[in-house]
Design a protein around this motif. Structure first.
Motif, short mmCIF file in Angstrom:
data_model
loop_
_atom_site.label_atom_id
_atom_site.label_comp_id
_atom_site.label_asym_id
_atom_site.label_seq_id
_atom_site.Cartn_x
_atom_site.Cartn_y
_atom_site.Cartn_z
N PRO A 31 -103.61 7.23 -44.49
CA PRO A 31 -103.88 6.18 -43.51
C PRO A 31 -103.51 5.44 -44.99
O PRO A 31 -103.44 5.18 -46.19
CB PRO A 31 -105.49 6.25 -44.37
CG PRO A 31 -105.35 8.22 -44.32
CD PRO A 31 -104.07 8.39 -44.75
N GLY A 32 -103.85 3.83 -44.72
CA GLY A 32 -103.10 2.54 -44.80
C GLY A 32 -101.58 2.42 -44.58
O GLY A 32 -100.88 0.74 -44.85
N ASP A 33 -100.99 3.27 -44.35
CA ASP A 33 -99.32 3.33 -44.46
C ASP A 33 -98.97 2.14 -43.48
O ASP A 33 -97.99 1.03 -43.89
CB ASP A 33 -99.05 4.17 -44.09
CG ASP A 33 -98.85 5.78 -44.74
OD1 ASP A 33 -99.39 5.83 -46.03
OD2 ASP A 33 -97.92 6.73 -44.11
N LEU A 34 -99.58 2.26 -42.65
CA LEU A 34 -99.25 0.98 -41.26
C LEU A 34 -99.03 -0.38 -41.83
O LEU A 34 -98.26 -1.46 -41.21
CB LEU A 34 -100.07 1.19 -40.21
CG LEU A 34 -99.59 2.42 -38.98
CD1 LEU A 34 -100.02 2.48 -38.44
CD2 LEU A 34 -98.29 1.96 -39.12
N GLY A 35 -101.31 -0.55 -43.16
CA GLY A 35 -101.13 -1.95 -42.69
C GLY A 35 -100.21 -2.30 -44.03
O GLY A 35 -100.14 -3.38 -44.45
N TRP A 36 -99.91 -1.32 -44.61
CA TRP A 36 -98.82 -1.80 -46.81
C TRP A 36 -97.39 -2.02 -45.52
O TRP A 36 -96.56 -3.57 -45.91
CB TRP A 36 -98.96 -0.26 -46.88
CG TRP A 36 -97.73 -0.63 -47.51
CD1 TRP A 36 -97.94 -1.45 -49.53
CD2 TRP A 36 -96.38 -0.19 -47.80
NE1 TRP A 36 -97.15 -1.27 -49.95
CE2 TRP A 36 -95.93 -1.20 -48.84
CE3 TRP A 36 -95.36 -0.26 -47.02
CZ2 TRP A 36 -94.29 -1.00 -49.17
CZ3 TRP A 36 -94.15 -0.33 -47.20
CH2 TRP A 36 -93.74 -0.24 -48.42
N VAL A 37 -97.15 -1.55 -44.62
CA VAL A 37 -96.16 -2.07 -43.72
C VAL A 37 -95.92 -3.97 -43.65
O VAL A 37 -95.18 -4.33 -43.87
CB VAL A 37 -95.50 -0.83 -42.72
CG1 VAL A 37 -93.71 -2.32 -41.94
CG2 VAL A 37 -95.10 -0.09 -42.99
N VAL A 38 -97.34 -4.02 -43.40
CA VAL A 38 -97.43 -5.74 -42.72
C VAL A 38 -97.60 -6.56 -43.91
O VAL A 38 -96.14 -7.13 -43.75
CB VAL A 38 -98.95 -5.62 -41.46
CG1 VAL A 38 -98.75 -6.74 -41.41
CG2 VAL A 38 -98.12 -4.50 -39.81
N ALA A 39 -98.16 -5.88 -44.90
CA ALA A 39 -98.18 -6.52 -45.34
C ALA A 39 -97.24 -6.98 -46.40
O ALA A 39 -97.10 -8.12 -46.93
CB ALA A 39 -99.18 -5.99 -46.50
#
Length: 174
Positions: free
Chosen positions: A9-17
Motif C-alpha cells: 500500500p502506498g507504492d503506486l502513489g509514491w511513484v507518482v508523487a
C-alpha cells in the motif's frame, strides 16, 4: 538497500508523487509530467500480463523504482526509472535497470526499449552501461520545457547483452 517488487500500500502513489516532486525540483518540469506518470502507473495498476515493477528501499524508506511493461512485437518497455537524490552514488539505478533487464529476458522478450530525455544524463549513462543503444532522437516541447526525446533499445537476444546482470558489464565496456 533492498529492491523488492512493487505491491505494498502506498507504492503506486509514491511513484507518482516522487516523480512529480523530483522532476519539478531538478528540471523545473510542470504538473503535466506528473499527470503522464499517473497515467503510466494507472495502466500498470490495471494489471497487464508481462508487467512488473520494483521499489528500492533504504532503511525502510522508498528511494527508487523502475517498471517493465509489455510493448509491441516481443518488446518490453522500461519505464519510470527514478532514484532519490539522497540515495544516488550507490549503484542503485544500475541495480534497478539490471533487475528490469533480467525480468524482460526471463519473460522471453526479444528487445527492451525506453524513452527518455537528453537532460537526464545520469540515467543515460546507466542505460549505455547496460548495453542500450540510442536508436532515435527528436526535439519536443513537453512538461513546460524544450527537450530532446531519446529512444534507446537493448537487444535481449544478443550474446554480449547477456553479460548485463547485476554488477556485470559486457566485454569491452570498461
Amino acid at each position: 538497500m533492498e529492491i523488492r517488487e512493487l505491491g505494498r500500500p502506498g507504492d503506486l502513489g509514491w511513484v507518482v508523487a516522487a516523480h512529480g516532486e523530483q522532476y519539478a525540483r531538478e528540471f523545473g518540469w510542470d504538473a503535466s509530467f506528473e499527470a503522464l506518470v499517473a497515467r503510466i502507473v494507472a495502466d500498470f495498476g490495471a494489471g497487464a500480463a508481462g508487467s512488473r515493477a520494483w521499489i528500492a528501499e533504504l532503511e525502510g524508506r522508498r528511494v527508487g523504482c523502475v517498471f517493465c511493461v509489455p510493448g509491441r512485437d516481443s518488446t518490453a518497455v522500461l519505464r519510470l526509472l527514478l532514484v532519490d537524490p539522497a540515495a544516488r552514488g550507490h549503484g542503485l539505478g544500475t541495480r534497478l535497470v539490471a533487475t528490469c533487464v533480467e525480468f524482460a529476458r526471463t519473460e522471453g522478450y526479444e528487445r527492451l526499449r525506453l524513452w527518455t530525455n537528453d537532460v537526464l544524463a545520469a540515467a543515460r549513462r546507466i542505460y549505455l552501461d547496460a548495453g542500450f543503444r540510442l536508436v532515435a532522437e527528436r526535439p519536443h516541447h513537453s512538461f513546460g520545457a524544450d527537450l530532446v526525446g531519446q529512444d534507446y533499445e537493448l537487444d535481449l537476444t544478443n550474446r554480449a547483452s547477456r553479460a548485463v546482470r547485476l554488477g556485470d558489464r559486457p566485454p569491452g565496456s570498461g
